[in-house]
Each structure stands twice: as structure tokens, then as C-alpha cells.
Design a protein around this motif. Structure first.
Motif, PDB file in Angstrom:
ATOM      1  N   LYS A 192       7.100   6.255  17.610  1.00 20.41           N
ATOM      2  CA  LYS A 192       5.685   6.005  17.894  1.00 20.41           C
ATOM      3  C   LYS A 192       5.326   4.543  17.668  1.00 20.41           C
ATOM      4  O   LYS A 192       4.455   3.993  18.354  1.00 20.41           O
ATOM      5  N   LEU A 193       5.988   3.901  16.699  1.00 19.77           N
ATOM      6  CA  LEU A 193       5.729   2.484  16.436  1.00 19.77           C
ATOM      7  C   LEU A 193       6.066   1.636  17.651  1.00 19.77           C
ATOM      8  O   LEU A 193       5.271   0.787  18.079  1.00 19.77           O
ATOM      9  N   PHE A 194       7.236   1.852  18.219  1.00 14.45           N
ATOM     10  CA  PHE A 194       7.669   0.988  19.317  1.00 14.45           C
ATOM     11  C   PHE A 194       6.973   1.328  20.630  1.00 14.45           C
ATOM     12  O   PHE A 194       6.809   0.461  21.498  1.00 14.45           O
ATOM     13  N   GLU A 195       6.540   2.546  20.779  1.00 16.53           N
ATOM     14  CA  GLU A 195       5.699   2.882  21.927  1.00 16.53           C
ATOM     15  C   GLU A 195       4.396   2.085  21.868  1.00 16.53           C
ATOM     16  O   GLU A 195       3.954   1.502  22.870  1.00 16.53           O
ATOM     17  N   ALA A 220      21.577   8.729  14.260  1.00 12.57           N
ATOM     18  CA  ALA A 220      21.457   7.400  14.853  1.00 12.57           C
ATOM     19  C   ALA A 220      21.470   7.484  16.375  1.00 12.57           C
ATOM     20  O   ALA A 220      20.729   6.758  17.056  1.00 12.57           O
ATOM     21  N   GLY A 221      22.313   8.376  16.911  1.00 13.81           N
ATOM     22  CA  GLY A 221      22.307   8.581  18.354  1.00 13.81           C
ATOM     23  C   GLY A 221      20.962   9.072  18.849  1.00 13.81           C
ATOM     24  O   GLY A 221      20.473   8.649  19.892  1.00 13.81           O
ATOM     25  N   GLU A 226      15.898   7.928  21.707  1.00  7.81           N
ATOM     26  CA  GLU A 226      14.440   8.016  21.804  1.00  7.81           C
ATOM     27  C   GLU A 226      13.785   6.637  21.918  1.00  7.81           C
ATOM     28  O   GLU A 226      12.666   6.516  22.427  1.00  7.81           O
ATOM     29  N   LEU A 227      14.480   5.591  21.468  1.00  8.82           N
ATOM     30  CA  LEU A 227      13.938   4.235  21.565  1.00  8.82           C
ATOM     31  C   LEU A 227      14.324   3.525  22.865  1.00  8.82           C
ATOM     32  O   LEU A 227      13.828   2.432  23.139  1.00  8.82           O
ATOM     33  N   THR A 255      22.212   3.863  24.779  1.00  8.76           N
ATOM     34  CA  THR A 255      22.507   2.511  25.256  1.00  8.76           C
ATOM     35  C   THR A 255      21.712   1.460  24.494  1.00  8.76           C
ATOM     36  O   THR A 255      21.792   0.278  24.828  1.00  8.76           O
ATOM     37  N   THR A 256      20.930   1.871  23.496  1.00  9.31           N
ATOM     38  CA  THR A 256      20.239   0.883  22.666  1.00  9.31           C
ATOM     39  C   THR A 256      21.287   0.034  21.943  1.00  9.31           C
ATOM     40  O   THR A 256      22.200   0.572  21.314  1.00  9.31           O
TER      41      THR A 256
END
Length: 402
Positions: A192-195, A220-221, A226-227, A255-256
């Protein structure tokens, strides 16, 4: 020219620093950083009791030979204490060589590969709204890249988030404090932060995030996947990396870009991660990775596999390491980004530096050597104070990764 003597300076202008000063018989001296957060005196003892006596009488120009002598000659290899001590010697010898040849260290490393070193700042807040505002403050200062951390509802103390609007400093005076952690609450909240950051500032700024070793590979995956819509520059230290093979699982799911390595001591800690292209950025710092000489080898190895550098640069590294990192960053082709966490103003009472910041980039300056000096008399005004990083526990009391 011979090494005539060396001494270790321990000072605490706001936080503890360990500085090695090596003198030659021709009056030239060099500085190296030996700071190991929370274990400073262990490195002091290693230097004073074991390393310095072995340096006296040696030619300071023979940097590689001295490095190998301290690494292979000790028989007991690697580890943060040993490698921090070796790094301090190595930095000081490069500093001496630059001063003797009257040129900045980056010229000894091949010259400039770029004009400036892109750095990233640390923004944090108690909640998403506060962090978004802090990111904007750094963008207004000219930063092109910002690491964003925010408070997690239901978690009292969160890594990377300061209290009372102070600059974030993880080491605490006295014995280690204990934090409580919930991975589940973190995983549900952090996307939600990065959105919100992308909705507010668009696609151009580089955003980074530090998971600080707190996830399993599959977790972590999940967070990386999600990011993905918010195309982060990287997620850092998403899982403990002792088991290098674990990053294969993360790569299968996202792929992040992945960054890791601030706690690494040598090329062997990242050999599989790099050769299998399981990471995108290697974060080992100059002081933790055995100095400039060994980091040259790590960067060259990483370049073969399209891995870039992204060196650790928090306040637990002294201005000497920051200077060494900037000379290094300027010289290597596969540079990615440099962490910048400015020291408190009081640090400039003890250390003078030639490096500078402008519009999101740092510059090492053109003074001979590393371009950093220390005022030993002023350093005495700030005696060592015991300080430790926190200890982390899950909500049920299980000791966990901090």
C-alpha cells in the motif's frame, strides 16, 4: 618508504567510529575506517594486538601483498572483525599512495567512469501518509532515488522508522533493546505504501525498500511480485543470505530487482548469488568487504554477470568509508547506486571531508588520496559509548532476524 607506526582512534561524536592512522617514515599518513557497529572494540583489539605489529617496516606501496599477508597469513580467514581490520589497513594504504603520487584515489583505480555518483536517501514515517510526505521532502532536495520505510499497524517498533522525527539511527546506547515483529502484518501493509508513492509522485523517481532479512524466500517472492506494478529500483536484503541457493526461489516468483550483501565479508559470500545471476546489486561495503582491493575483485566478478554495485552507506560507516566508496563508485563501470545516510553535524567537528552532494549526486573531490582527515584532539572530546543494534523477536517471543 616504510610504515613507521600506526595508531587506532576511537571516538563517539554522536555514534562510535574506529579510525586507523598509518604513518610512513617520510611523514605521509593515511586513514582507514574500522568501525563495526556494536563490536567496535573487537576490531580495535585485532588491529592493536595483531595487525599493527605486522605492518611496521613494510613498504606501504605494496598494497596487494599486504592485503594477502593479512588475509592468508592469519590462517583464520574472513569474518566481520578480521575483514574490517584488513579494510582499514587497505583504505589507509590507498590514501597514502594517492598522497604520495599527489592524485585522488579514483585516478589510481582507472579514472572516472562517470561524472557523479547517484545516491539514495532514507525517508520514513510512522504511517503511509507521513512517509509519502518525507519522500517528497527528499525529492525537493534533488534526490533522484529514495528508500521508503513506514510504520506497520500493530507493530510498535519497525526497522528504518525513527521516533520523534529524529534522524533514524539504529544503534542504541547501552545494552541491546528488544523489538517485536510480525511478518504477516508487514506483508499485508507494505504494498500500500508504494501504491501511494506512485500515485503521488508518478513513474520517474527511483524507489527502494529494505526488508532487512525478515522474510523467508517464498515470502520474499510474494512481496516482490506484489510490488512489481510499482517498479521498484530494488528490494534489499529480503531474506537472510547465508543460504545463497534460497534466492533461486525468489527469482522464480518476481522480476523486482534484488539487492543484498551489506553483512557480507568476502567474494565467497556472494559467489553463487552473482554467478547464477540471482541478484541485481551487490551491497557489500568497503569497510566490511576487506577494503578497496577486495571490492575491486568483487565488482569485476559481478560485472561479468550483469550485477551492479549498490554499496551500504549508513551512519555506521565513518566519513573515511564514504570517501573510499565514492572514489570506488566513480571508477567502476558497473556502478549502480550508492546509499547516503548523512552523519550528524557533530561528526564534522572530528572529520573533515572533500566530498560533496548536489542534485542527487555525490562527488569525492579532487584532493590527493581519499580527501578525509581526522582531528585527533577533537576526537578525544567524544569518548566511546557502548551501543548496540536491537534484537528482534516475533510476537510469540521467538528470537528472529533484526
Amino acid at each position: 618508504m616504510k610504515i613507521e607506526k600506526a595508531n587506532v582512534i576511537v571516538t563517539c561524536p554522536g555514534r562510535n567510529f574506529v579510525t586507523l592512522k598509518i604513518y610512513t617514515d617520510e611523514g605521509v599518513y593515511g586513514l582507514g575506517d574500522a568501525t563495526l557497529n556494536g563490536r567496535e572494540k573487537s576490531v580495535v583489539s585485532y588491529l592493536e594486538d595483531h595487525v599493527i605489529p605486522c605492518l611496521i617496516g613494510r613498504d606501504p606501496a605494496n598494497i596487494e601483498d599486504i592485503w594477502q599477508y593479512l588475509y592468508k597469513g592469519a590462517y583464520w580467514r574472513r569474518g566481520p572483525v578480521t575483514m574490517s581490520a584488513i579494510a582499514a589497513v587497505d583504505m589507509a594504504l590507498w590514501d597514502i599512495k594517492g598522497k604520495v603520487l599527489d592524485t585522488p584515489v579514483y585516478n589510481l583505480l582507472g579514472g572516472k567512469s562517470r561524472q557523479g555518483v547517484m545516491v539514495y536517501a532514507h525517508a520514513n514515517g510512522s504511517d503511509i501518509e507521513e512517509t509519502v510526505d518525507e519522500v517528497g521532502r527528499y525529492l525537493d532536495k534533488g534526490y533522484r532515488a529514495v528508500r521508503a520505510q513506514c510504520g506497520i499497524p500493530g507493530v510498535e517498533s519497525v526497522y528504518g522508522v525513527s521516533k520523534n522525527k529524529e534522524s533514524y539511527e539504529p544503534a542504541k546506547k547501552g545494552l541491546p533493546p528488544e523489538d517485536t515483529w510480525s511478518t504477516e502484518k508487514y506483508l499485508n501493509h507494505i504494498p500500500k505504501l508504494f501504491e501511494q508513492l506512485r500515485d503521488t509522485y508518478g513513474d520517474d523517481p527511483h524507489f527502494l525498500h529494505d526488508c532487512h532479512h525478515r522474510l523467508t524466500p517464498i515470502e520474499a517472492g510474494r512481496v516482490g511480485k506484489e510490488l512489481e506494478p510499482f517498479h521498484l529500483f530494488w528490494i534489499e536484503d529480503c531474506t537472510p543470505a547465508e543460504l545463497q541457493e534460497s534466492f533461486r526461489i525468489i527469482r522464480q516468483h518476481t522480476t523486482t530487482p534484488l539487492a543484498v550483501g551489506e553483512v557480507f565479508n568476502s567474494i565467497w559470500d556472494a559467489q553463487l548469488l552473482i554467478s547464477e545471476m540471482l541478484i541485481d546489486y551487490i551491497r557489500t561495503s568497503i569497510v566490511r568487504g576487506g577494503g578497496i582491493s577486495h571490492m575491486k575483485k568483487i565488482a569485476s566478478f559481478a560485472e561479468i554477470y550483469h550485477v551492479k554495485t549498490g554499496f551500504h552507506g549508513a551512519t555506521d560507516l565513518s566519513p573515511v568509508t564514504m570517501a573510499a566508496a565514492l572514489h570506488f563508485d566513480l571508477s567502476v563501470n558497473n556502478f549502480g547506486i550508492q546509499e547516503r545516510m548523512p552523519h550528524q553535524e557533530i561528526v564534522s567537528d572530528v572529520f573533515s571531508t572533500a566530498y560533496s552532494f548536489d542534485s542527487g549526486f555525490m562527488y569525492p573531490g579532487d584532493e590527493p588520496g581519499l580527501g578525509v582527515d581526522i582531528d585527533e584532539e577533537k576526537a578525544k572530546k567524544y569518548p566511546y559509548e557502548r551501543a548496540y543494534l536491537p534484537v528482534n523477536r516475533k510476537e510469540d517471543g521467538t528470537l528472529f532476524n533484526w
